[in-house]
Design a protein around this motif. Sequence first.
Motif, PDB file in Angstrom:
ATOM      1  N   LEU A 113       0.834  -1.201   0.000  1.00  0.00           N
ATOM      2  CA  LEU A 113       0.000   0.000   0.000  1.00  0.00           C
ATOM      3  C   LEU A 113       0.872   1.256   0.000  1.00  0.00           C
ATOM      4  N   ALA A 114       1.958   1.242   0.782  1.00  0.00           N
ATOM      5  CA  ALA A 114       2.859   2.397   0.833  1.00  0.00           C
ATOM      6  C   ALA A 114       3.551   2.614  -0.506  1.00  0.00           C
TER       7      ALA A 114
ATOM      8  N   ARG B  83       2.418   1.734  -3.449  1.00  0.00           N
ATOM      9  CA  ARG B  83       1.410   2.230  -4.397  1.00  0.00           C
ATOM     10  C   ARG B  83       1.205   3.727  -4.214  1.00  0.00           C
ATOM     11  N   SER B  84       1.149   4.165  -2.966  1.00  0.00           N
ATOM     12  CA  SER B  84       1.003   5.597  -2.702  1.00  0.00           C
ATOM     13  C   SER B  84       2.200   6.368  -3.239  1.00  0.00           C
TER      14      SER B  84
ATOM     15  N   ARG C 125       1.893   6.834  -6.937  1.00  0.00           N
ATOM     16  CA  ARG C 125       0.891   7.866  -7.244  1.00  0.00           C
ATOM     17  C   ARG C 125       1.432   9.271  -6.983  1.00  0.00           C
ATOM     18  N   LEU C 126       2.219   9.423  -5.924  1.00  0.00           N
ATOM     19  CA  LEU C 126       2.825  10.718  -5.625  1.00  0.00           C
ATOM     20  C   LEU C 126       3.745  11.150  -6.775  1.00  0.00           C
TER      21      LEU C 126
ATOM     22  N   GLY D  40       6.651  12.627   0.418  1.00  0.00           N
ATOM     23  CA  GLY D  40       6.425  11.208   0.649  1.00  0.00           C
ATOM     24  C   GLY D  40       7.722  10.439   0.855  1.00  0.00           C
TER      25      GLY D  40
ATOM     26  N   PHE E  80      -3.484  15.362  -3.488  1.00  0.00           N
ATOM     27  CA  PHE E  80      -2.480  15.484  -2.434  1.00  0.00           C
ATOM     28  C   PHE E  80      -2.333  16.925  -1.946  1.00  0.00           C
TER      29      PHE E  80
ATOM     30  N   GLU F  95      -7.879  -0.133  -8.697  1.00  0.00           N
ATOM     31  CA  GLU F  95      -6.572   0.444  -8.376  1.00  0.00           C
ATOM     32  C   GLU F  95      -5.575  -0.630  -7.968  1.00  0.00           C
TER      33      GLU F  95
END
Length: 640
Positions: free
Chosen positions: A387-388, A390-391, A394-395, A406, A451, A588
Amino acid sequence: MAPEQDPHRPAICTLVRIADGAVEASADWGEVASLLGVTEGLRLQVGRARMEVEPAAGTPVRASAAAVEGLRALGPWITVTPGSALAAWDDSLPTQVASPARGALLDAALDVWSRPGFETFMSLPRLRFAPFAHQLAAAGAVLRRMRGRALLADEVGLGKTIEAGLVATELYLRRLARRILILVPAGLVGQWAEELDRKFALPCLVQGSAAWQREQEPWEAPIVLASLAAARRSPHREAATASPWDLVIADEAHRLKNPRSASSLLVNGLQTRYLLLLTATPVENRLDDLFHLVNLVRPGHLGTPAEFRRTYGPGGAAEAVRNLPTLQQRMRGVMVRHRRSEVAVMLPRRLAETLRVTPTPEEARLYARISEHVRQAATGASPAQTLALRSLQRLAGSSPRALAAGLAHAGLGHLLPPSGTAPRTAKTDALLQLLRRHLAQGERVVVFTGFRETLAMLEAALREAGIDAASYHGGLGRREKDAVIAAFSGDLPVLLTTEAAGEGRNLQFCHVMINFDLPWNPMQIEQRLGRIHRIGQEHDVLLHNLVARGTVEDRILAVLEAKINLFELVVGELDMILGRIEDDFDFEAAVFAHYVQSSDEADFTARLETLGQQLTGARTEYLAARGRGDALVPQGEAAE
């Protein structure tokens, strides 16, 4: 002179009596007077109702205005006309007064008796919006003719949620539904909570929320909202089925079509007087789908399974229906369905444009470095690590400033170039050009980013460019948020916002939207668009999507546009399509899994093509199911 009456009924046939704590019908006022502890034949004041009763017949000969109103509601066999059949009330004469407690009971009883039937919506003054005629007609049909148990099967976009909310509010205000359970797909929980609170003033307890955790017995709350996926699992399943409900609402009810599924078994196991199943496609692939849904709402309405198949055809292919007119007639007793072509609800067009921006060489190198790290680190990563990562990816697709924050938080600052990140990006320049063009035409513009750091970057860029803008994000208080929206609807022409404005804010006074970055979840894209492309919008909606070439967002958008015409769908259709791939399908997560598992860009492209083919097939299935639902209602006639 006593009022004219039916000779087969007592003079006052339906007042009140007290029996085991309940309010019931009574034969005449004399019996009521006795039960209330006053003497028949005297002038009585019970609560706000005052009467003088004729000892011989128990018939009122004088009454106050409140009593007259109460009597009017008692039945068609009583005619009450002040100053005519009943003499005017004389305040100078002595009056026996019942106890306050008994007076309050009679007042409450008179309120109950004087309430209008379901031809009148008691909830309308309470609503915070104006329902459309077809929505009121649907709710009225459910309450009057279907007795609160029905399939709400309007086409997508016509407001099944509104119709269910009208029914729920009406039953709640009349105290006919004191306990309400609403089961919806996980992705729609927030939308339902918003609609119930903002439009119907029906705050609910959301399963899993902070308020839920504070409750000792959360399933005993008056109105409970839960995801179907959570409610069907232990221990929630046992708690939900432990005590009876007055009203149960299940959204996306086509997911209940299999009677042996956990979802269907849950709904079938709930004890409830009223039941609403919401689905735009009551017939999926098999005629049996329809039978099972109707059998949940009204067992036996279509006969036994054997009788149903013998009358209307085998339970397999839904196209092979026998005796269709008979089936249509039977469905009128249990289903409401409107087509968009039959109602006067027209949304303006969506005009979407995707601007693929070429990143600067520095931006491209940074994105490639992050992508390489994410792919390598994803091998053997735990769910939390995945999950981290993936974030982080996206960032990288949003802005260098968001990415830098991030990376610093994750202890990966070494992945940044020694010189740091540029304060401006190619997408920022493209945004400023778009804003100047629209502002020159006097148009308001809402700009979305996912964001906060990107929001701060855009604030600085617009300030430097001399463009006035308001900023909206989840860190603002309720009053601050209201003030920002008021400023945007007034003097400020641009609203910069995070996803917070995609949840609960109606911005239809604006018709231009720019996605500075794109969520990987297409439902979030639709949610953003739904803030301005909604009923009440008077202009065609202009949508600009900014994506950097070669990014994951670029690939996702290409698939969604090519395979399902994302921006041409009616609001709500996307969820119908994604749900056909699998229940609670996480688009996603699927994209990210394909991305990190692919050996190179060509492999990733091939994997996305396979996902696109699934989307195409799901869209075809949805359109076919929509047609089968239409077949249950004769052309040119709305079932209600």
